[in-house]
Design a protein around this motif. Structure first.
Motif, PDB file in Angstrom:
ATOM      1  N   ILE A 888     -34.952   0.008  36.689  1.00  0.00           N
ATOM      2  CA  ILE A 888     -35.213  -0.283  38.102  1.00  0.00           C
ATOM      3  C   ILE A 888     -35.198   1.013  38.910  1.00  0.00           C
ATOM      4  O   ILE A 888     -36.063   1.232  39.783  1.00  0.00           O
ATOM      5  N   ALA A 889     -34.255   1.907  38.623  1.00  0.00           N
ATOM      6  CA  ALA A 889     -34.196   3.186  39.339  1.00  0.00           C
ATOM      7  C   ALA A 889     -35.479   3.982  39.122  1.00  0.00           C
ATOM      8  O   ALA A 889     -36.022   4.590  40.061  1.00  0.00           O
ATOM      9  N   ALA A 890     -35.981   3.981  37.902  1.00  0.00           N
ATOM     10  CA  ALA A 890     -37.231   4.707  37.634  1.00  0.00           C
ATOM     11  C   ALA A 890     -38.394   4.083  38.393  1.00  0.00           C
ATOM     12  O   ALA A 890     -39.239   4.799  38.962  1.00  0.00           O
ATOM     13  N   THR A 891     -38.443   2.756  38.414  1.00  0.00           N
ATOM     14  CA  THR A 891     -39.519   2.064  39.126  1.00  0.00           C
ATOM     15  C   THR A 891     -39.471   2.358  40.621  1.00  0.00           C
ATOM     16  O   THR A 891     -40.511   2.515  41.279  1.00  0.00           O
ATOM     17  N   LEU A 892     -38.266   2.460  41.173  1.00  0.00           N
ATOM     18  CA  LEU A 892     -38.098   2.704  42.615  1.00  0.00           C
ATOM     19  C   LEU A 892     -38.135   4.182  42.973  1.00  0.00           C
ATOM     20  O   LEU A 892     -37.819   4.561  44.100  1.00  0.00           O
ATOM     21  N   GLY A 893     -38.488   5.043  42.010  1.00  0.00           N
ATOM     22  CA  GLY A 893     -38.710   6.457  42.313  1.00  0.00           C
ATOM     23  C   GLY A 893     -37.474   7.317  42.298  1.00  0.00           C
ATOM     24  O   GLY A 893     -37.416   8.331  43.019  1.00  0.00           O
ATOM     25  N   ASP A 894     -36.485   6.969  41.512  1.00  0.00           N
ATOM     26  CA  ASP A 894     -35.270   7.787  41.406  1.00  0.00           C
ATOM     27  C   ASP A 894     -35.067   8.182  39.939  1.00  0.00           C
ATOM     28  O   ASP A 894     -34.191   7.650  39.254  1.00  0.00           O
ATOM     29  N   PRO A 895     -35.882   9.143  39.456  1.00  0.00           N
ATOM     30  CA  PRO A 895     -35.775   9.500  38.026  1.00  0.00           C
ATOM     31  C   PRO A 895     -34.447  10.128  37.648  1.00  0.00           C
ATOM     32  O   PRO A 895     -33.981   9.967  36.514  1.00  0.00           O
ATOM     33  N   GLY A 896     -33.807  10.831  38.562  1.00  0.00           N
ATOM     34  CA  GLY A 896     -32.509  11.437  38.245  1.00  0.00           C
ATOM     35  C   GLY A 896     -31.466  10.376  37.939  1.00  0.00           C
ATOM     36  O   GLY A 896     -30.719  10.483  36.955  1.00  0.00           O
ATOM     37  N   GLN A 897     -31.413   9.334  38.784  1.00  0.00           N
ATOM     38  CA  GLN A 897     -30.478   8.240  38.530  1.00  0.00           C
ATOM     39  C   GLN A 897     -30.848   7.501  37.251  1.00  0.00           C
ATOM     40  O   GLN A 897     -29.974   7.070  36.480  1.00  0.00           O
ATOM     41  N   ALA A 898     -32.140   7.370  36.998  1.00  0.00           N
ATOM     42  CA  ALA A 898     -32.581   6.699  35.780  1.00  0.00           C
ATOM     43  C   ALA A 898     -32.118   7.451  34.541  1.00  0.00           C
ATOM     44  O   ALA A 898     -31.634   6.845  33.568  1.00  0.00           O
ATOM     45  N   VAL A 899     -32.259   8.784  34.562  1.00  0.00           N
ATOM     46  CA  VAL A 899     -31.801   9.593  33.425  1.00  0.00           C
ATOM     47  C   VAL A 899     -30.300   9.423  33.224  1.00  0.00           C
ATOM     48  O   VAL A 899     -29.816   9.255  32.098  1.00  0.00           O
ATOM     49  N   HIS A 900     -29.550   9.464  34.324  1.00  0.00           N
ATOM     50  CA  HIS A 900     -28.097   9.326  34.232  1.00  0.00           C
ATOM     51  C   HIS A 900     -27.707   7.983  33.624  1.00  0.00           C
ATOM     52  O   HIS A 900     -26.866   7.916  32.699  1.00  0.00           O
ATOM     53  N   LEU A 901     -28.323   6.890  34.084  1.00  0.00           N
ATOM     54  CA  LEU A 901     -27.948   5.566  33.603  1.00  0.00           C
ATOM     55  C   LEU A 901     -28.383   5.360  32.150  1.00  0.00           C
ATOM     56  O   LEU A 901     -27.635   4.794  31.333  1.00  0.00           O
ATOM     57  N   HIS A 902     -29.582   5.824  31.812  1.00  0.00           N
ATOM     58  CA  HIS A 902     -30.029   5.693  30.418  1.00  0.00           C
ATOM     59  C   HIS A 902     -29.144   6.508  29.479  1.00  0.00           C
ATOM     60  O   HIS A 902     -28.837   6.077  28.358  1.00  0.00           O
ATOM     61  N   THR A 903     -28.739   7.690  29.924  1.00  0.00           N
ATOM     62  CA  THR A 903     -27.875   8.533  29.079  1.00  0.00           C
ATOM     63  C   THR A 903     -26.526   7.870  28.858  1.00  0.00           C
ATOM     64  O   THR A 903     -25.985   7.875  27.740  1.00  0.00           O
ATOM     65  N   THR A 904     -25.968   7.273  29.913  1.00  0.00           N
ATOM     66  CA  THR A 904     -24.705   6.550  29.769  1.00  0.00           C
ATOM     67  C   THR A 904     -24.865   5.373  28.819  1.00  0.00           C
ATOM     68  O   THR A 904     -24.007   5.119  27.954  1.00  0.00           O
ATOM     69  N   ALA A 905     -25.986   4.648  28.965  1.00  0.00           N
ATOM     70  CA  ALA A 905     -26.254   3.527  28.063  1.00  0.00           C
ATOM     71  C   ALA A 905     -26.410   4.004  26.629  1.00  0.00           C
ATOM     72  O   ALA A 905     -25.925   3.355  25.684  1.00  0.00           O
ATOM     73  N   LEU A 906     -27.081   5.149  26.445  1.00  0.00           N
ATOM     74  CA  LEU A 906     -27.279   5.687  25.099  1.00  0.00           C
ATOM     75  C   LEU A 906     -25.945   6.029  24.447  1.00  0.00           C
ATOM     76  O   LEU A 906     -25.704   5.699  23.277  1.00  0.00           O
ATOM     77  N   ASP A 907     -25.071   6.695  25.193  1.00  0.00           N
ATOM     78  CA  ASP A 907     -23.754   7.050  24.645  1.00  0.00           C
ATOM     79  C   ASP A 907     -23.002   5.808  24.190  1.00  0.00           C
ATOM     80  O   ASP A 907     -22.405   5.777  23.104  1.00  0.00           O
ATOM     81  N   LEU A 908     -23.045   4.783  25.034  1.00  0.00           N
ATOM     82  CA  LEU A 908     -22.314   3.560  24.718  1.00  0.00           C
ATOM     83  C   LEU A 908     -22.942   2.830  23.537  1.00  0.00           C
ATOM     84  O   LEU A 908     -22.239   2.340  22.637  1.00  0.00           O
ATOM     85  N   ALA A 909     -24.270   2.777  23.511  1.00  0.00           N
ATOM     86  CA  ALA A 909     -24.952   2.084  22.415  1.00  0.00           C
ATOM     87  C   ALA A 909     -24.693   2.773  21.081  1.00  0.00           C
ATOM     88  O   ALA A 909     -24.493   2.107  20.054  1.00  0.00           O
ATOM     89  N   VAL A 910     -24.688   4.097  21.084  1.00  0.00           N
ATOM     90  CA  VAL A 910     -24.401   4.828  19.846  1.00  0.00           C
ATOM     91  C   VAL A 910     -22.983   4.540  19.387  1.00  0.00           C
ATOM     92  O   VAL A 910     -22.717   4.298  18.200  1.00  0.00           O
ATOM     93  N   GLU A 911     -22.036   4.559  20.334  1.00  0.00           N
ATOM     94  CA  GLU A 911     -20.638   4.305  19.991  1.00  0.00           C
ATOM     95  C   GLU A 911     -20.452   2.915  19.403  1.00  0.00           C
ATOM     96  O   GLU A 911     -19.675   2.725  18.463  1.00  0.00           O
ATOM     97  N   LEU A 912     -21.197   1.922  19.930  1.00  0.00           N
ATOM     98  CA  LEU A 912     -21.023   0.536  19.512  1.00  0.00           C
ATOM     99  C   LEU A 912     -22.004   0.125  18.421  1.00  0.00           C
ATOM    100  O   LEU A 912     -22.027  -1.045  18.033  1.00  0.00           O
ATOM    101  N   SER A 913     -22.816   1.061  17.937  1.00  0.00           N
ATOM    102  CA  SER A 913     -23.822   0.771  16.902  1.00  0.00           C
ATOM    103  C   SER A 913     -24.788  -0.323  17.365  1.00  0.00           C
ATOM    104  O   SER A 913     -25.228  -1.154  16.564  1.00  0.00           O
ATOM    105  N   ASN A 914     -25.159  -0.322  18.658  1.00  0.00           N
ATOM    106  CA  ASN A 914     -26.112  -1.281  19.208  1.00  0.00           C
ATOM    107  C   ASN A 914     -27.503  -0.657  19.101  1.00  0.00           C
ATOM    108  O   ASN A 914     -27.952   0.070  19.977  1.00  0.00           O
TER     109      ASN A 914
END
Length: 947
Positions: A888-914
């Protein structure tokens, strides 16, 4: 932070504290509870656990930028950071200091290299509960290295170059006696007698004003030399460890009556008299390794009037070796004698010495004639105190049984030091400083093992680490293993490790005549009361890593209060350890010893009854915890026959969750002790393990449940276990394996006529089909599941089926229908109080709203879902919600916030093997990189280094 000149993403101060604590304990698995205590002490905030996860996510993001994300590893018991050799400055510093001691010719440049690693105070700017004490300990280690370097430089005549450095260090540490003495000596040798005396006066006044103490003997000797204007002798004894040549003592091989004579230095009145130097310290082993913090602590407290330090710890931990090593270092400060006596509290074939017997030995060591020693203990104690008055004596009371045994042996008004070693905590010895010893850290254990074995150890570093782990890092065990290897030149370290892997023979392998590890444990065991011995043995039956009082009470069939008293007794006797409040743990070798005793001494029926009580207690408390956490799914859990042993009183959901978090590993380990218990426990814990993403534990437990169900020919139980396994594999992205489990589960449940089991398997098949793009079969499976759930009145299952049916419609492009189904699931979840179902429905509703172009509404739904996931600890849904918010952040024109949220999600997904959310985050981040390059907002080369 930077890596090889590259700036890394910054860490918040609290996150730096987490990273610092893990590095301080590198090579050791640190539990979440221990991290929380280290950060906040005994009163952590309610959000402590969430903050731990956030900190680890931030740390991994920063480390990933340095291609070092692999350094922080998740383990079942906590988190581990393990830098490669030479990459951690603290380990490198310790290695260089040890090399300086072993290579005297290179000591000066090696110590300079070690001190060059320090770039300011340790943990600068870190605000955490652990920081102050850790900072002080590390600063003590640095200062010890500085003082050793200065000692060598002074001996080489480079006094002029040292004065500025010493003045700066003394300004920072004005009560450091050895620094003051070294600065005085450097100034005096540089021809600055007046300045040297001024330093001495300032130190005296400050010590008296701030601590009410007088300087030690070494300092007084330096001051007297400077005051008289005598030629500064190269071997002049300084405060701290003196050069070996400066120590005047008889050779250890000489009998006590061969002690040399030298002038006493206690005061002017005695300057012309002579006393026999009583030197009775045992041999200081040449391969003593590590314990630098403890040695410095003992040496640092030795300047006070009558100092009593008690060193306690389990059998084989190295108490005597530490006391003797520290005593040899301190001997120069105590010119009137160094006395030693073994009180035989734990000596095979000997009874503990009576205080009167010990006093006779000590008086004779002082040179008191036999005819002068009175008969009564009261008179002997008075004579002992009188003989010590006015003397500076170092006294080692080794192997003490209790405070009563040593109380009469303590000096009165005397500038003496007493070092006591005991396997008991002497909590009732007033005025004593306690030092409880732990096992050796890995670098110290490696140094001890390598020092005994020699070059062979260096060639097999991995095997050495395994041997040390199998020895539990216990110094006695390490020494026995190393000595055995040294005397078997054809053995490799790997062969020794192979022999030690067999738990049934490990204690036998670690035996060397009367010095075996098991023999040492037996001496401690025999000192226990009958009740303490029984509890110790029964604890050996416990299959888990640690135990709390209610579980121990179930094993022992005793009231909880009585059991807790006995556990505390075993803790004081160092037969148990305590890593966290209210939880008791064995050293690995003591656990094997206790299990061996239980097998030998407990009747088989008694052991079986103890395990039955323990399993009943675990299952009853687990059921209570799940009822508090998931009242909406109570109808799905089996009815538990309540144990006669009292469960842990949980009272509310936070306490229930805390108990499950603490006991999870124990529950899984104990699950296969009884076939019926295994299935009941797996079904009971399902929602907890799924919501909190404990996939490894879930696979282990459900695998055991499947095996148990097949052995019992329980088709319904087999279907449940297969479905539970299928959901774990589905979350981890193993769709083929998940489909196979769901298909087999559906067949088993149909044969067993288990309608709920069929419905659960159908939902699972629907989910796998959805993830693989087979939407029509997915729709059909979910509709059949929805019908079954409604037929049996399972409203929780109905809500789940509606929600998954909505996902199918969203994938088919039917967004309005999807949103309607998710709203139905949301309403139903709220009606039955299913907070997990509510969070899932909100998150999926957010996806449907995004597809409909209602981005603000979608963001609100995702944020509500994320708040619920985090509030209730449902980690399984966090990554999905974060990825959705990022899109949603990327769609609304906030790529910096999008990168931050995706990176946080990536860290968590890797940790949880999702796997699915990991893939979703990586693909989104790749798209964002391309967009930023095309817009010219980032250099293509820099973009390759983005998360």
């Amino acid at each position: 932070m930077s890596a090889e000149g590259r700036e890394l993403p910054s860490l918040a101060p609290r996150h730096r504290a987490f990273l610092g604590y893990l590095l301080l304990h590198s090579g050791t698995v640190v539990s979440v509870e221990r991290l929380i205590e280290a950060m906040w002490g005994p009163t952590p905030p309610d959000t402590a656990r969430a903050q731990v996860h956030a900190a680890l996510t931030a740390m991994r993001r920063t480390l990933r930028a340095a291609d070092a994300a692999h350094l922080v590893r998740t383990r079942p018991a906590g988190y581990l950071i393990a830098p490669e050799a030479g990459r951690l400055d603290l380990q490198e510093f310790a290695t260089l200091v040890a090399e300086a001691e072993s290579e005297p010719a290179l000591a000066v440049p090696t110590l300079r290299q070690a001190l060059a690693l320090w770039r300011g105070p340790a943990f600068a700017g870190v605000q955490a509960h652990f920081a102050d004490s850790a900072r002080a300990r590390l600063e003590d280690r640095r200062l010890a290295a500085v003082e050793r370097l200065v000692e060598l430089e002074l001996a080489a005549g480079r006094h002029a170059e040292l004065t500025d450095q010493l003045a700066a260090e003394l300004t920072a540490h004005p009560l450091r006696e050895r620094l003051a003495g070294q600065l005085m000596l450097a100034l005096y040798r540089a021809g600055r007698q007046v300045d040297a005396l001024a330093v001495g006066r300032e130190y005296r006044h400050r010590l008296a004003d701030e601590q009410g103490l007088d300087p030690g003997h070494g300092f007084l000797a330096v001051e007297e030399t400077v005051l008289r204007g005598e030629p500064p002798a190269a071997a002049l004894v300084l405060p701290g460890e003196p050069p070996a040549a400066a120590l005047i003592r008889p050779a250890q091989s000489q009998p006590p009556d061969a002690a040399l004579m030298r002038p006493a230095q206690a005061g002017p009145a005695e300057a012309a008299t002579a006393r026999p130097l009583a030197a009775f310290l045992p041999y200081d082993v040449a391969d003593f390794a590590g314990r630098s913090v403890q040695v410095e602590e003992l040496c640092g407290t030795a300047s006070q009037a009558v100092t009593i330090s008690v060193i306690d710890g389990m059998a084989g931990i190295g108490k005597t070796a530490l006391a003797v090593h520290a005593a040899h270092r301190l001997a120069g400060r105590y010119p009137d004698g160094q006395l030693f006596i073994d009180l035989h509290a734990h000596t095979a074939g000997q009874r503990p010495l009576e205080p009167a017997e010990a006093l006779e030995v000590l008086l004779r060591q002082l040179g008191v004639a036999t005819e002068r020693i009175p008969a009564s203990i009261t008179e002997r104690a008075a004579l002992w105190r009188g003989e010590l008055a006015g003397r500076r004596v170092l006294l080692v009371l080794d192997n003490a049984a209790d405070a009563a045994q040593v109380r009469a042996l303590l000096p009165g008004a005397s500038n003496s030091l007493v070092l006591i070693t005991s396997r008991q905590r002497l909590t009732d010895l007033d005025g004593a400083r306690a030092m409880s010893m732990d096992v050796l850290p890995l670098p110290d254990a490696v140094a001890l093992f390598t020092g005994i074995v020699g070059e062979r150890a260096a060639a097999e570093s991995e095997a050495v680490a395994e041997v040390l782990l199998l020895c539990g890092f216990l110094p006695l065990a390490v020494r026995i293993a190393a000595t055995r290897l040294r005397h078997r030149p054809r053995w490799s370290v790997a062969h020794l490790a192979e022999r030690l892997r067999d738990e049934r023979r490990r204690l036998t392998e670690l035996a060397r005549s009367e010095r075996g590890v098991a023999a040492a444990f037996t001496l401690s065991y025999r000192q226990l009361t009958v009740d303490q011995q029984q509890v110790f043995r029964l604890l050996g039956l416990h299959p888990g890593r640690d135990i709390e009082p209610h579980a121990a009470a179930a094993l022992a069939d005793l009231p909880v209060e009585r059991t807790e008293d006995l556990l505390e007794d075993l803790l004081d006797a160092h037969m148990l350890q305590q890593r966290a409040f209210g939880r008791y743990v064995f050293h690995d070798l003591l656990r094997q010893y206790a299990a061996q005793l239980a097998a030998e001494q407990e009747p088989p029926r008694a052991g079986e009854a103890a395990m039955t009580r323990l399993l009943g207690h675990q299952l009853t408390t687990a059921s209570d915890a799940m009822d508090l956490l998931y009242p909406d799914s109570a109808h799905r859990r089996p009815r538990i026959e309540r144990s006669a042993c009292p469960p842990v009183p949980l009272h509310d959901a936070p306490r229930a969750l805390a108990w499950l978090e603490a006991e999870r590993a124990n529950l899984v380990l104990a699950a296969d002790r009884d076939l019926t218990h295994t299935g009941l426990l797996a079904t009971t814990l399902y929602r907890y393990l799924y919501d909190h993403a404990y996939h490894d534990d879930a696979l282990t437990l459900y695998g055991k449940a499947l095996h148990a169900a097949r052995r019992r020919e329980d088709l319904a139980g087999e279907g449940r276990a297969l479905t539970d396994l299928g959901w774990v594999h589905q979350v981890q992205g193993s769709h083929d394996i998940a489909r196979e489990h769901f298909d087999r589960a559906l067949a088993a449940c149909r044969t067993a006529e288990d309608l709920r089991g069929q419905a659960r398997a159908l939902v699972g098949l629907g989910r796998v089909n959805t993830d693989e793009g087979d939407h029509e079969p997915a729709k059909e499976a979910n509709l059949r599941a929805l019908e079954l759930f409604r037929d049996i009145g399972d409203r929780l299952g109905e809500a789940v089926a509606l929600d998954y049916l909505g996902i199918v419609h969203e994938r088919l492009g039917q967004y309005a229908q999807a949103a309607d189904l998710h709203r139905q699931a949301l309403e139903l979840s709220r009606e039955i109080g299913s907070r997990g179902g509510e969070a899932d429905a909100l998150d999926n509703l957010g996806v449907a709203c995004t597809r409909l172009g209602r981005h603000a509404e979608a963001r609100d739904h995702h944020e509500q879902a994320l708040e619920l996931y985090r509030h209730f600890g449902y980690r399984r849904g966090e990554a999905k919600a974060l990825n959705s918010l990022a899109e949603i952040a990327a769609t609304l024109g906030d790529p910096g916030q999008a990168v931050h949220l995706h990176t946080t999600a990536l860290d968590l997904a890797v940790e949880l093997s999702n796997r699915s959310e990991e893939r979703r985050a990586r693909e989104a981040l790749a798209r964002l990189r391309v967009q930023r390059i095309s817009l010219g907002s980032v250099d293509p080369l820099q973009a390759t280094r983005l998360p």
